[in-house]
Write a protein that holds these residues in place. Structure first.
Motif, PDB file in Angstrom:
ATOM      1  N   ALA A 208       0.842  -1.208   0.000  1.00  0.00           N
ATOM      2  CA  ALA A 208       0.000   0.000   0.000  1.00  0.00           C
ATOM      3  C   ALA A 208       0.875   1.255   0.000  1.00  0.00           C
ATOM      4  CB  ALA A 208      -0.910  -0.008   1.225  1.00  0.00           C
ATOM      5  N   SER A 209       2.169   1.073  -0.107  1.00  0.00           N
ATOM      6  CA  SER A 209       3.153   2.181  -0.059  1.00  0.00           C
ATOM      7  C   SER A 209       2.846   3.126   1.099  1.00  0.00           C
ATOM      8  CB  SER A 209       3.148   2.997  -1.355  1.00  0.00           C
ATOM      9  OG  SER A 209       3.392   2.174  -2.426  1.00  0.00           O
ATOM     10  N   HIS A 210       2.632   2.526   2.267  1.00  0.00           N
ATOM     11  CA  HIS A 210       2.222   3.349   3.411  1.00  0.00           C
ATOM     12  C   HIS A 210       3.390   3.577   4.379  1.00  0.00           C
ATOM     13  CE1 HIS A 210      -0.171   5.230   6.420  1.00  0.00           C
ATOM     14  NE2 HIS A 210      -1.207   5.206   5.579  1.00  0.00           N
ATOM     15  N   PRO A 211       3.579   4.825   4.820  1.00  0.00           N
ATOM     16  CA  PRO A 211       4.730   5.107   5.696  1.00  0.00           C
ATOM     17  C   PRO A 211       4.477   4.917   7.187  1.00  0.00           C
ATOM     18  CG  PRO A 211       3.622   7.154   5.128  1.00  0.00           C
ATOM     19  CD  PRO A 211       2.831   6.048   4.478  1.00  0.00           C
ATOM     20  N   ALA A 212       3.318   4.371   7.579  1.00  0.00           N
ATOM     21  CA  ALA A 212       3.002   4.235   9.021  1.00  0.00           C
ATOM     22  C   ALA A 212       4.096   3.435   9.731  1.00  0.00           C
ATOM     23  CB  ALA A 212       1.656   3.534   9.187  1.00  0.00           C
ATOM     24  N   LEU A 213       4.221   3.703  11.016  1.00  0.00           N
ATOM     25  CA  LEU A 213       5.147   2.923  11.843  1.00  0.00           C
ATOM     26  C   LEU A 213       4.555   1.538  12.086  1.00  0.00           C
ATOM     27  CD1 LEU A 213       5.938   5.595  14.608  1.00  0.00           C
ATOM     28  CD2 LEU A 213       7.537   4.790  12.836  1.00  0.00           C
ATOM     29  N   LEU A 214       5.427   0.546  12.234  1.00  0.00           N
ATOM     30  CA  LEU A 214       4.968  -0.797  12.568  1.00  0.00           C
ATOM     31  C   LEU A 214       5.376  -1.110  14.018  1.00  0.00           C
ATOM     32  CD1 LEU A 214       3.789  -3.592  11.934  1.00  0.00           C
ATOM     33  CD2 LEU A 214       5.948  -4.192  10.801  1.00  0.00           C
ATOM     34  N   LEU A 215       4.368  -1.166  14.896  1.00  0.00           N
ATOM     35  CA  LEU A 215       4.598  -1.436  16.318  1.00  0.00           C
ATOM     36  C   LEU A 215       4.186  -2.881  16.606  1.00  0.00           C
ATOM     37  CD1 LEU A 215       2.924   1.817  17.804  1.00  0.00           C
ATOM     38  CD2 LEU A 215       5.228   1.549  16.822  1.00  0.00           C
ATOM     39  N   VAL A 216       5.079  -3.651  17.210  1.00  0.00           N
ATOM     40  CA  VAL A 216       4.783  -5.076  17.391  1.00  0.00           C
ATOM     41  C   VAL A 216       4.920  -5.489  18.855  1.00  0.00           C
ATOM     42  CG1 VAL A 216       5.401  -7.432  16.721  1.00  0.00           C
ATOM     43  CG2 VAL A 216       5.555  -5.592  15.035  1.00  0.00           C
ATOM     44  N   ASP A 217       3.870  -6.126  19.363  1.00  0.00           N
ATOM     45  CA  ASP A 217       3.920  -6.789  20.662  1.00  0.00           C
ATOM     46  C   ASP A 217       4.511  -8.176  20.418  1.00  0.00           C
ATOM     47  OD1 ASP A 217       3.228  -8.753  22.553  1.00  0.00           O
ATOM     48  OD2 ASP A 217       1.495  -7.650  23.253  1.00  0.00           O
ATOM     49  N   GLY A 218       5.754  -8.351  20.879  1.00  0.00           N
ATOM     50  CA  GLY A 218       6.394  -9.667  20.746  1.00  0.00           C
ATOM     51  C   GLY A 218       6.541 -10.314  22.113  1.00  0.00           C
ATOM     52  N   VAL A 219       5.612  -9.991  23.019  1.00  0.00           N
ATOM     53  CA  VAL A 219       5.772 -10.413  24.422  1.00  0.00           C
ATOM     54  C   VAL A 219       5.892 -11.941  24.536  1.00  0.00           C
ATOM     55  CG1 VAL A 219       4.665 -10.429  26.705  1.00  0.00           C
ATOM     56  CG2 VAL A 219       4.731  -8.320  25.375  1.00  0.00           C
ATOM     57  N   SER A 220       5.046 -12.672  23.811  1.00  0.00           N
ATOM     58  CA  SER A 220       5.172 -14.134  23.930  1.00  0.00           C
ATOM     59  C   SER A 220       5.738 -14.760  22.655  1.00  0.00           C
ATOM     60  CB  SER A 220       3.826 -14.770  24.308  1.00  0.00           C
ATOM     61  OG  SER A 220       2.828 -14.449  23.369  1.00  0.00           O
ATOM     62  N   SER A 221       6.433 -13.959  21.849  1.00  0.00           N
ATOM     63  CA  SER A 221       7.078 -14.538  20.663  1.00  0.00           C
ATOM     64  C   SER A 221       8.589 -14.340  20.671  1.00  0.00           C
ATOM     65  CB  SER A 221       6.492 -13.924  19.386  1.00  0.00           C
ATOM     66  OG  SER A 221       6.799 -12.538  19.290  1.00  0.00           O
ATOM     67  N   ILE A 222       9.032 -13.155  21.052  1.00  0.00           N
ATOM     68  CA  ILE A 222      10.461 -12.831  20.912  1.00  0.00           C
ATOM     69  C   ILE A 222      11.312 -13.720  21.828  1.00  0.00           C
ATOM     70  CG2 ILE A 222      12.161 -11.001  21.379  1.00  0.00           C
ATOM     71  CD1 ILE A 222      10.047  -9.007  20.265  1.00  0.00           C
ATOM     72  N   GLY A 223      12.264 -14.412  21.216  1.00  0.00           N
ATOM     73  CA  GLY A 223      13.108 -15.349  21.967  1.00  0.00           C
ATOM     74  C   GLY A 223      12.563 -16.770  21.918  1.00  0.00           C
ATOM     75  N   ALA A 224      11.425 -16.940  21.239  1.00  0.00           N
ATOM     76  CA  ALA A 224      10.854 -18.287  21.094  1.00  0.00           C
ATOM     77  C   ALA A 224      10.560 -18.582  19.622  1.00  0.00           C
ATOM     78  CB  ALA A 224       9.563 -18.420  21.897  1.00  0.00           C
ATOM     79  N   LEU A 225       9.979 -17.588  18.948  1.00  0.00           N
ATOM     80  CA  LEU A 225       9.577 -17.761  17.550  1.00  0.00           C
ATOM     81  C   LEU A 225      10.462 -16.902  16.661  1.00  0.00           C
ATOM     82  CD1 LEU A 225       5.709 -17.360  18.085  1.00  0.00           C
ATOM     83  CD2 LEU A 225       7.155 -19.377  18.452  1.00  0.00           C
ATOM     84  N   GLU A 226      10.421 -17.177  15.363  1.00  0.00           N
ATOM     85  CA  GLU A 226      11.215 -16.339  14.459  1.00  0.00           C
ATOM     86  C   GLU A 226      10.782 -14.878  14.611  1.00  0.00           C
ATOM     87  OE1 GLU A 226      10.542 -16.297  10.102  1.00  0.00           O
ATOM     88  OE2 GLU A 226      12.679 -16.811  10.000  1.00  0.00           O
TER      89      GLU A 226
END
Ligand code: PLP
Length: 444
Positions: A208-226
């Motif tokens: 969509a050629s959109h410049p919005a920021l991408l904010l991600v909750d990786g609370v139960s993913s980071i360090g476990a999932l890709e």
């Protein structure tokens, strides 16, 4: 000797008596029949032999090495030793997010504080943000966005599904004036056992050629999932120490892109404790704006050292294998996952639907009271309908066997027609067939 139940009843009677004495009714001693036990706090003073088998999707089991690393006397973080130590921990944190370009921040706090940091450092009151709701955690983040006065577009999805990239792309494509400032996504919804595709979300934003920021909750993913902060061009990612990092609760780790730090300069949401700017003034010299939690930092350093030694790809593969074995068990029990589509199945936790007429809370209660097994209840709208088995963090297949066996026994206790061994059997077969020799344990 009195049993623990008898002790609890006795305590309850005494409490009742006391209450009646104060009302001048000391003669009316209540009988067992009119004192329902559930009205009082049970007696948890007795510690059973063995261990508490902890399989909620956070807090998770803490490795002995990490526990030992945290066991330190009080120290002064203003003494000269701290700067080199803290710079090392900050540098190590980049590994967790798989980033070279991002700037990590370590706050004393929890995942919820990380959410707040992500929003307040990048946005202003009235800013437009688009997000998905498909479980209790995405719901709570939305609640925070609304309470902060953001203009939130919520894409509601059934609980059991993940982020629908096509809907997002459509919304972004229609935003011709680029008024939407951010897209927020919960990567792994811990309520439902659903992992959304952040790479796919980024692709939808690009399409969509959109410049919005991408904010991600990786609370139960980071360090476990890709999780690839740089490759997926995430702008702010958030995690909490009690999840895949396998530490006690108490740290919120946040990572920001240069683009997010640029937005910080004009973002007007009120912030103080979680202000990135205060950290940026102090962190580069190895200092902090306020007192850091030293034992947590020691634990974090050890936990990241263990992740590095295993290698993130191996960590991700381990979680997948543990999840696959658990899913074999669910299939063997003849039950269904809450996650509707295989593309979204989480490798951090498994959320299992109980059949109509079976209250899943009962299973969780039996597991704890009979087998010292802690599994997760269903949250909010799926309460009573599902139970959750966490397999993230410091975990291996034999630990998982205790969770699956215990859940199997607790389901039978709860009146379900489950054949003993029907779940644990396929799980152990899968884990046995896919087992590899542990590096450093090769027989020579
Ligand atoms: N986000 C997700 C996906 C979670 O699972 C949780 C907690 O379980 C949170 C956010 C909130 O984190 P905390 O309870 O550490 O504040």
């Amino acid at each position: 000797m009195l049993s623990h139940v008898a002790k609890a009843r006795q305590a309850q009677k005494l409490a009742g008596l006391l209450q009646q004495c104060t009302r001048g009714l000391a003669h009316a001693i209540p009988s067992d029949a009119d004192t329902p036990l559930q009205a009082v706090q049970a007696d948890y003073s007795y510690t059973p032999a063995g261990r508490n088998h902890l399989f909620v999707p956070g807090p998770v089991n803490i490795h002995d090495r990490v526990l030992r690393a945290m066991n330190v006397p009080g120290q002064n973080h203003r003494d000269p030793w701290f700067a080199a130590f803290f710079k090392d921990v900050l540098a190590d944190s980049k590994y967790v997010f798989q980033t070279q370009a991002g700037t990590p921040f370590i706050f004393s706090g929890t995942g919820t504080g990380g959410w707040e940091a992500a929003l307040t450092n990048t946005l202003s009151p009235g800013d437009k943000i688009v997000t998905f709701r498909y479980g209790q955690f995405s719901h709570l983040w939305i609640d925070m966005m609304q309470r902060m006065g953001l203009d939130v577009t919520v894409i509601d999805r059934p609980w059991g599904e993940g982020a629908d990239e096509a809907i997002l792309q459509d919304i972004l494509a229609k935003d011709k004036d680029k008024k939407i400032k951010a897209v927020a996504v919960v990567h792994n919804e811990t309520t439902t056992g659903v992992t959304s595709d952040i790479k796919g979300v980024r692709a939808a934003m690009d399409a969509a050629s959109h410049p919005a920021l991408l904010l991600v909750d990786g609370v139960s993913s980071i360090g476990a999932l890709e999780f690839k902060f740089d490759d997926w061009r995430v702008d702010v990612a958030v995690t909490g120490s009690q999840k895949a990092l396998s530490l006690p609760t108490g740290l919120a780790l946040v990572c920001a892109s240069d683009k997010a730090l640029d937005h910080m300069k004009t973002a007007k949401l009120p912030r103080c404790y979680y202000d990135f700017a205060d950290q940026l003034k102090t962190n580069p010299a190895g200092s902090t704006p306020y007192t850091p939690s030293l034992s947590m930092l020691y634990g974090l350093k050890e936990s990241i050292a263990m992740l590095k030694a295993e290698g993130m790809d191996n960590v991700v593969a381990r979680h997948h294998r543990l999840a696959e074995g658990t899913r074999k068990a669910v299939e063997g029990w003849g039950l269904e996952l809450l996650c509707a589509h295989p593309r979204w199945r989480s490798d951090s936790l498994t959320v299992i639907k109980t059949p109509q007429g079976i209250d899943s809370n009962k299973i969780v209660k039996h597991a704890y009271s009979r087998y010292n097994l802690s599994i997760g209840i269903g949250l909010s709208q799926v309460n009573g309908k599902v139970f959750r088995i966490g397999h993230l963090g410091n975990m291996d297949e034999l630990m998982m066997c205790s969770a699956i066996s215990g859940a199997e026994m607790a389901m039978i206790d709860s009146g379900m027609k489950i054949k003993p061994g029907s779940g644990i059997g396929p799980a152990i077969q899968y884990w046995q067939e896919t087992a590899k020799v542990i590096p450093t344990r090769e027989v020579v």
